[in-house]
Write a protein that holds these residues in place. Structure first.
Motif, mmCIF file in Angstrom:
data_model
loop_
_atom_site.group_PDB
_atom_site.id
_atom_site.type_symbol
_atom_site.label_atom_id
_atom_site.label_comp_id
_atom_site.label_asym_id
_atom_site.label_seq_id
_atom_site.Cartn_x
_atom_site.Cartn_y
_atom_site.Cartn_z
ATOM 1 N N SER A 116 4.083 2.165 7.986
ATOM 2 C CA SER A 116 2.733 1.472 8.018
ATOM 3 C C SER A 116 2.270 1.233 9.457
ATOM 4 O O SER A 116 2.981 0.334 10.238
ATOM 5 N N THR B 184 12.518 -5.310 5.325
ATOM 6 C CA THR B 184 12.796 -6.398 6.198
ATOM 7 C C THR B 184 13.910 -6.503 6.977
ATOM 8 O O THR B 184 13.946 -7.340 7.907
ATOM 9 N N LEU C 155 4.618 -7.397 -1.345
ATOM 10 C CA LEU C 155 3.499 -7.578 -0.339
ATOM 11 C C LEU C 155 2.492 -7.691 -1.592
ATOM 12 O O LEU C 155 1.463 -8.647 -1.316
ATOM 13 N N LEU D 239 1.648 -2.605 9.915
ATOM 14 C CA LEU D 239 2.569 -3.557 9.984
ATOM 15 C C LEU D 239 4.017 -3.116 10.751
ATOM 16 O O LEU D 239 4.922 -3.165 10.706
ATOM 17 N N SER E 255 7.532 -4.204 1.728
ATOM 18 C CA SER E 255 7.763 -3.891 3.003
ATOM 19 C C SER E 255 9.302 -4.007 3.303
ATOM 20 O O SER E 255 10.026 -5.149 2.653
ATOM 21 N N ARG F 191 6.604 -0.585 10.201
ATOM 22 C CA ARG F 191 7.712 -0.995 9.262
ATOM 23 C C ARG F 191 7.781 0.146 7.857
ATOM 24 O O ARG F 191 6.819 0.615 7.518
ATOM 25 N N ASP G 177 -3.174 -2.077 3.014
ATOM 26 C CA ASP G 177 -3.017 -3.049 4.104
ATOM 27 C C ASP G 177 -3.308 -4.414 3.529
ATOM 28 O O ASP G 177 -4.021 -4.666 2.672
ATOM 29 N N PRO G 178 -2.488 -5.341 4.173
ATOM 30 C CA PRO G 178 -2.880 -6.802 3.934
ATOM 31 C C PRO G 178 -4.197 -7.195 3.944
ATOM 32 O O PRO G 178 -4.971 -6.871 4.995
#
Length: 142
Positions: A7, A35, A42, A10, A33, A13, A90-91
């Protein structure tokens, strides 16, 4: 169906999208995602139309540094009538767009083709008069 990609939003990540649920009872498409010690959920995308309760064949892609996914919403997996959609991953993204027409047809396997200034989505469709598979394309409108 599980797919991984990096991404840009991000910090490159590793992301993962997969269908949640058992065969024949998909409940949504989950987006995770990495970590470093596991996976963080997400968001989950749920079918947006009760007529088409199954998400099939998700295909994530990156265009202009944003993540998207093309997928089919189907009456039954596999081989049911379906419509083709794209969604922003995407967020904060609220993009959900049907890119095929809404005429009931058997459609499958949406694939993206990213160019510098546009994205095309290709998919197979059973022609109603001949019962042969034809390839359709549509602009994603991104």
């Amino acid at each position: 169906n599980a797919f991984m990609w990096h991404s840009p939003v991000l910090g490159t990540r590793v992301l993962l999208t997969t269908i949640e649920g058992s065969p024949g009872t998909s409940i949504g498409m989950a987006y995770y995602s990495e970590t470093g010690v596991g996976w963080e959920l997400l968001r989950t995308i749920f079918p947006s139309d009760d007529t088409y309760p199954f998400i099939i064949s998700p295909e994530p892609f990156v265009y202009r540094d944003s993540s998207y996914v093309s997928y089919a919403l189907s009456t039954r997996p596999p081989g049911g009538e379906a419509v083709i959609w794209i969604a922003g991953l995407d967020p904060g993204s609220d993009l959900f767009r049907r890119v095929s027409d809404d005429v009931p047809r058997v459609r499958r396997d949406p694939e993206h083709f990213v160019l510098e200034d546009q994205v095309w989505v290709f998919y197979g469709e059973i022609h109603p008069d001949t019962d042969k598979m034809v390839i359709r394309r549509c602009l994603a409108g991104l």
